[in-house]
Design a protein around this motif. Structure first.
Motif, mmCIF file in Angstrom:
data_model
loop_
_atom_site.group_PDB
_atom_site.id
_atom_site.type_symbol
_atom_site.label_atom_id
_atom_site.label_comp_id
_atom_site.label_asym_id
_atom_site.label_seq_id
_atom_site.Cartn_x
_atom_site.Cartn_y
_atom_site.Cartn_z
ATOM 1 N N ALA A 59 21.756 -17.494 -35.498
ATOM 2 C CA ALA A 59 22.401 -17.507 -36.819
ATOM 3 C C ALA A 59 23.218 -16.238 -37.015
ATOM 4 O O ALA A 59 24.357 -16.291 -37.489
ATOM 5 N N ALA A 60 22.649 -15.108 -36.636
ATOM 6 C CA ALA A 60 23.355 -13.835 -36.775
ATOM 7 C C ALA A 60 24.585 -13.772 -35.875
ATOM 8 O O ALA A 60 25.547 -13.074 -36.183
ATOM 9 N N TRP A 61 24.568 -14.498 -34.770
ATOM 10 C CA TRP A 61 25.704 -14.530 -33.842
ATOM 11 C C TRP A 61 26.728 -15.599 -34.224
ATOM 12 O O TRP A 61 27.705 -15.796 -33.508
ATOM 13 N N GLY A 62 26.506 -16.331 -35.314
ATOM 14 C CA GLY A 62 27.512 -17.273 -35.796
ATOM 15 C C GLY A 62 27.259 -18.730 -35.487
ATOM 16 O O GLY A 62 28.118 -19.571 -35.746
ATOM 17 N N TYR A 63 26.092 -19.076 -34.958
ATOM 18 C CA TYR A 63 25.793 -20.468 -34.614
ATOM 19 C C TYR A 63 25.426 -21.244 -35.872
ATOM 20 O O TYR A 63 24.450 -20.938 -36.549
ATOM 21 N N LYS A 64 26.225 -22.250 -36.171
ATOM 22 C CA LYS A 64 26.170 -22.930 -37.457
ATOM 23 C C LYS A 64 24.911 -23.763 -37.671
ATOM 24 O O LYS A 64 24.404 -23.834 -38.786
ATOM 25 N N GLY A 92 26.603 -21.307 -47.264
ATOM 26 C CA GLY A 92 28.036 -21.038 -47.429
ATOM 27 C C GLY A 92 28.726 -20.685 -46.133
ATOM 28 O O GLY A 92 29.841 -21.130 -45.872
ATOM 29 N N VAL A 93 28.080 -19.907 -45.293
ATOM 30 C CA VAL A 93 28.691 -19.557 -44.003
ATOM 31 C C VAL A 93 28.550 -20.721 -43.017
ATOM 32 O O VAL A 93 29.434 -20.948 -42.198
ATOM 33 N N ALA A 94 27.474 -21.501 -43.113
ATOM 34 C CA ALA A 94 27.297 -22.650 -42.221
ATOM 35 C C ALA A 94 28.370 -23.707 -42.459
ATOM 36 O O ALA A 94 28.814 -24.378 -41.517
ATOM 37 N N LYS A 95 28.822 -23.830 -43.692
ATOM 38 C CA LYS A 95 29.797 -24.886 -43.995
ATOM 39 C C LYS A 95 31.176 -24.621 -43.398
ATOM 40 O O LYS A 95 32.039 -25.475 -43.439
ATOM 41 N N GLU A 96 31.353 -23.457 -42.755
ATOM 42 C CA GLU A 96 32.586 -23.213 -41.998
ATOM 43 C C GLU A 96 32.761 -24.266 -40.903
ATOM 44 O O GLU A 96 33.873 -24.484 -40.429
ATOM 45 N N ALA A 97 31.674 -24.900 -40.490
ATOM 46 C CA ALA A 97 31.728 -25.900 -39.426
ATOM 47 C C ALA A 97 32.361 -27.212 -39.889
ATOM 48 O O ALA A 97 32.587 -28.117 -39.083
ATOM 49 N N ASN A 98 32.655 -27.327 -41.182
ATOM 50 C CA ASN A 98 33.283 -28.528 -41.752
ATOM 51 C C ASN A 98 32.463 -29.797 -41.534
ATOM 52 O O ASN A 98 33.007 -30.852 -41.219
ATOM 53 N N VAL A 99 31.155 -29.671 -41.710
ATOM 54 C CA VAL A 99 30.283 -30.846 -41.693
ATOM 55 C C VAL A 99 30.226 -31.351 -43.131
ATOM 56 O O VAL A 99 29.818 -30.619 -44.038
ATOM 57 N N LYS A 100 30.642 -32.580 -43.331
ATOM 58 C CA LYS A 100 30.786 -33.144 -44.675
ATOM 59 C C LYS A 100 29.495 -33.023 -45.490
ATOM 60 O O LYS A 100 29.522 -32.581 -46.641
ATOM 61 N N TYR A 128 28.471 -12.795 -45.922
ATOM 62 C CA TYR A 128 27.930 -13.489 -44.748
ATOM 63 C C TYR A 128 29.039 -13.997 -43.841
ATOM 64 O O TYR A 128 28.896 -13.974 -42.625
ATOM 65 N N ILE A 129 30.145 -14.434 -44.410
ATOM 66 C CA ILE A 129 31.281 -14.850 -43.579
ATOM 67 C C ILE A 129 31.836 -13.632 -42.842
ATOM 68 O O ILE A 129 32.200 -13.721 -41.665
ATOM 69 N N LYS A 130 31.862 -12.496 -43.516
ATOM 70 C CA LYS A 130 32.328 -11.261 -42.879
ATOM 71 C C LYS A 130 31.408 -10.868 -41.712
ATOM 72 O O LYS A 130 31.883 -10.438 -40.671
ATOM 73 N N ARG A 131 30.113 -11.040 -41.885
ATOM 74 C CA ARG A 131 29.149 -10.672 -40.842
ATOM 75 C C ARG A 131 28.974 -11.757 -39.776
ATOM 76 O O ARG A 131 28.978 -11.467 -38.584
ATOM 77 N N TYR A 132 28.728 -12.994 -40.239
ATOM 78 C CA TYR A 132 28.247 -14.069 -39.367
ATOM 79 C C TYR A 132 29.232 -15.224 -39.210
ATOM 80 O O TYR A 132 28.876 -16.275 -38.672
ATOM 81 N N GLY A 133 30.437 -15.068 -39.686
ATOM 82 C CA GLY A 133 31.408 -16.158 -39.674
ATOM 83 C C GLY A 133 31.995 -16.445 -38.299
ATOM 84 O O GLY A 133 31.839 -15.667 -37.356
ATOM 85 N N LEU A 134 32.663 -17.577 -38.204
ATOM 86 C CA LEU A 134 33.276 -18.006 -36.941
ATOM 87 C C LEU A 134 34.232 -16.949 -36.402
ATOM 88 O O LEU A 134 34.158 -16.576 -35.232
ATOM 89 N N VAL A 139 33.325 -17.345 -32.544
ATOM 90 C CA VAL A 139 32.598 -18.573 -32.218
ATOM 91 C C VAL A 139 33.470 -19.777 -32.571
ATOM 92 O O VAL A 139 34.198 -19.756 -33.557
ATOM 93 N N THR A 140 33.383 -20.809 -31.742
ATOM 94 C CA THR A 140 33.976 -22.099 -32.087
ATOM 95 C C THR A 140 32.870 -23.146 -32.016
ATOM 96 O O THR A 140 31.908 -23.003 -31.269
ATOM 97 N N CYS A 141 33.027 -24.188 -32.800
ATOM 98 C CA CYS A 141 32.040 -25.268 -32.825
ATOM 99 C C CYS A 141 32.761 -26.599 -32.693
ATOM 100 O O CYS A 141 33.858 -26.770 -33.215
ATOM 101 N N GLN A 142 32.104 -27.512 -31.985
ATOM 102 C CA GLN A 142 32.630 -28.870 -31.838
ATOM 103 C C GLN A 142 31.575 -29.854 -32.307
ATOM 104 O O GLN A 142 30.395 -29.704 -32.000
ATOM 105 N N LYS A 143 32.032 -30.869 -33.040
ATOM 106 C CA LYS A 143 31.133 -31.911 -33.523
ATOM 107 C C LYS A 143 31.155 -33.085 -32.555
ATOM 108 O O LYS A 143 32.180 -33.377 -31.945
ATOM 109 N N GLY A 144 30.007 -33.735 -32.451
ATOM 110 C CA GLY A 144 29.888 -34.936 -31.638
ATOM 111 C C GLY A 144 28.744 -35.786 -32.161
ATOM 112 O O GLY A 144 28.060 -35.420 -33.109
#
Length: 171
Positions: A59-64, A92-100, A128-134, A139-144
């Motif tokens: 989480a601290a490294w940006g994993y959503k 709030g920082v997790a929602k950067e992943a754009n999961v509806k 948190y976005i400043k610290r742990y954001g993408l 970090v990049t994330c892909q949905k599947g």
């Protein structure tokens, strides 16, 4: 000969004592992904202490996925002290992943907050976005979709470098 050794020792001392320590840390992405997968499994089983200990680092490294699970651990008070503010920060920082679903949950909780709470939530999400954001953690994330037709979010930390901020346990 003795003077050469003395000069070498002096140069080495100057070099060592003039170097500043940095907060930059290197981490392998494989270990972060492994901790996230196992942490979410422990969370699903209700083993919240194990889940927290596995999830806090990714989480601290940006994993959503880890951030999302931590959000609900704080919102519900599972193993950690219940905190709506810290939970909303992680959500709030997790929602950067754009999961509806995550965005809808965040928006529903936010809409129920008072104006004073919203101000505090806005501050912590920004921090948190400043610290742990993408972007800040590279970090990049892909949905599947997996075989059980469930959303799978795979995050990858590109260079394995970053500043590791501690996970806040109290407001």
């Amino acid at each position: 000969m003795r003077i050469k050794r003395l000069v070498s020792l002096l140069c080495l001392s100057v070099f060592l004592f003039s170097c500043k320590s940095t907060d930059i840390v290197r981490k392998t992405t494989i270990s972060l992904g492994f901790k996230e997968i196992n942490g979410i499994k422990q969370y699903d089983k209700g083993n919240y202490e194990d889940a927290f200990n596995l999830l806090k680092e990714p989480a601290a490294w940006g994993y959503k996925g880890s951030q999302y699970a931590l959000a609900f651990m704080f919102l519900k008070g599972n193993y950690v002290q219940q905190s709506t503010l810290l939970g909303m920060g992680w959500l709030g920082v997790a929602k950067e992943a754009n999961v509806k679903e995550w965005t809808e949950q965040y928006n529903n909780f936010y809409a129920a907050a008072t104006e004073q709470q919203k101000d505090k939530i806005d501050e912590i999400v920004k921090e948190y976005i400043k610290r742990y954001g993408l972007k800040s953690q590279d970090v990049t994330c892909q949905k599947g979709i997996n075989a059980q037709r469930r959303l799978v979010l795979k995050c990858h930390k590109y260079n394995g470098l970053g500043i590791l901020y501690p996970v806040d346990l109290v407001e």
